[in-house]
Design an enzyme around this catalytic site. Sequence first.
Site, PDB file in Angstrom:
ATOM      1  N   SER A 263       0.828  -1.201   0.000  1.00  0.00           N
ATOM      2  CA  SER A 263       0.000   0.000   0.000  1.00  0.00           C
ATOM      3  C   SER A 263       0.867   1.257   0.000  1.00  0.00           C
ATOM      4  CB  SER A 263      -0.896   0.002   1.237  1.00  0.00           C
ATOM      5  OG  SER A 263      -0.124   0.342   2.380  1.00  0.00           O
ATOM      6  N   LYS A 264       0.226   2.358  -0.247  1.00  0.00           N
ATOM      7  CA  LYS A 264       0.896   3.641  -0.266  1.00  0.00           C
ATOM      8  C   LYS A 264       1.655   3.897   1.037  1.00  0.00           C
ATOM      9  CE  LYS A 264      -0.291   8.548  -0.284  1.00  0.00           C
ATOM     10  NZ  LYS A 264       0.383   8.764   1.007  1.00  0.00           N
ATOM     11  N   ARG A 265       1.047   3.486   2.133  1.00  0.00           N
ATOM     12  CA  ARG A 265       1.682   3.697   3.444  1.00  0.00           C
ATOM     13  C   ARG A 265       3.035   3.019   3.556  1.00  0.00           C
ATOM     14  NH1 ARG A 265      -1.981   5.647   7.385  1.00  0.00           N
ATOM     15  NH2 ARG A 265      -0.414   5.205   8.948  1.00  0.00           N
TER      16      ARG A 265
END
Length: 510
Positions: A263-265
């Site tokens: 994910s982006k995180r």
Amino acid sequence: MNQKNIRVRFAPSPTGPLHIGGVRTALYNYLFAKKNGGKFILRIEDTDQTRFVPGAEDYILEAFDWCGIEFDEGVSKGGPFGPYKQSERKNLYKAYADELIAKGYAYYAFDTAEELAHLRKQYEAEKKTFTYNAAVRQNLNNSLALPAEKTQRLLDDKTPYVIRFKMPDDRMVRMNDLIRGAVEVNADVLDDKILFKSDGMPTYHLANVVDDHLMEISHVIRGEEWLPSMPLHILLYEAFGWEAPEFAHLPLLLKPDGKGKLSKRDGDRLGFPVFPLQWRDPKTGETTRGYREDGYFPEAFINMLALLGWNPGDEREIFSLDELAEVFSIERVGKSGSRFDPEKARWFNHQYMMKMDDEDLADLFLPVLVEKGYMTDRDFIVEVIGLVKDRAHFVHELWEQSDFFFKAPDEFDPKAVKKRWKTNSYDQINELKEVLTAIDDFSSENVEAVVKAWIEEKEYGLGAVLNAFRLVIVGALKGPHLFDIVALLGQEETLRRLEIGLHELGRKES
RNA sequence: GGUCCGUUCGUCUAGCCAGGUCAGGACGCCAGGUUUUCAUCCUGGUAACACGGGUUCAAAUCCCGUACGGACUACCA
């Protein structure tokens, strides 16, 4: 003979920047099409008006443009099966939903979202799962349970409704997945999925099946997250009386550490991009890094992505897009999710860095130099690149590997000074100045020969003199072959730096 | 919870479908070499068949189970 034309599509939803998992899905579709002489189509699935994000569609187009992935048909490209944006095909879906109702494969449902949410909560309280299916549909507010006149009245009164698929209640759905093989599911665990929403738009399921059929898609290659809805889609093709395409569900891209999908995180947390291009969120103004802006070559990026979940079966790892298209096969795509490895991504870029032409690299490096304020002769830059490119993973790293070619050191690494600027260094470098001044042919080879002969004659230590020499030229104990550096710098600049070094470092007392 | 999918070195993976090799390669890491330096590079090393049964002369490979992981379970895609 008679083999169906190969047509595949990538069908993103314009809800934000394209995740690299999406890029990989598109890449595999592209490679599959190229390999089989088929067509690759880009279709925008924007049936959810509430999730529309301005700029997302342009982002998608720009990302593929950067990657070198070309579409044969699609938005901004056109083609015989357009329009390729579902919002522009809006008026065509209702008829298909109606057809299903007429054939008894679908029905009107008037339950409100609130009512259903309430039901779900109730079931949950009893530790049961609410499923809108054969077991309960007779007790709910729909055209299957209501008398025909009541349904007609609700319709006439313009009561909001959705159209649901009437899932068969006792039916084993047997399917084939090109990657996973035979898959079977009993339809009675599936629910009556909404095909047509109360806002007049189809859901993904309906639009996807209708469009894939209308666009004559032969193979649906998509992410694993769609595997659970494959039975619905198969049943939909069946209900329409259409031949279903082949399906292939790609494994997911996983986080480098821990569990779950990338994910982006993870990118923010571990310091690597998760998107091909930089993205600025139009709402928050927040900017997210991209591979392009981080200095990755599109070729390296694509190469890295291709090998994440697929392999050629031999030990080659470096492939151009064309080479990939030649050897790609869906059978060699793995079944399990691939953990993304930022280190290996860097390694790929380094491979391309070393292979790249010095002239081309100069074009990319020039803006960096201009920004630093060191506009120099292009031929000189090309020479510098030839000397240092093997040492860098990215174009922007070229600067830290080569800054001393463009400016005399403004400081000397204290550790290096401590280690290599000894008591007699001043006198030796001072003497070296005389030696270098006397040289006519300032080529690397000749300077090296002369300097080494002098050191030998004077019986100075080779390491001692050369390291001190490097220190005054470079400012640190780093860099390519010293004599290559001074040859490129030229006699005048070399002598000037010796002068500066002597002045700055001075005579070290013992 | 339910459904489906998956599981080989720390990571990407070959090998599995058509059982029989010291389980191969790459990244990373470690050591040595090259280099006047640093980096690159070269050589070597490290390290895996999730577990338990079964079938078989023989199982990473076929079958069953368990564990673990993941996806899905919206009027989102």
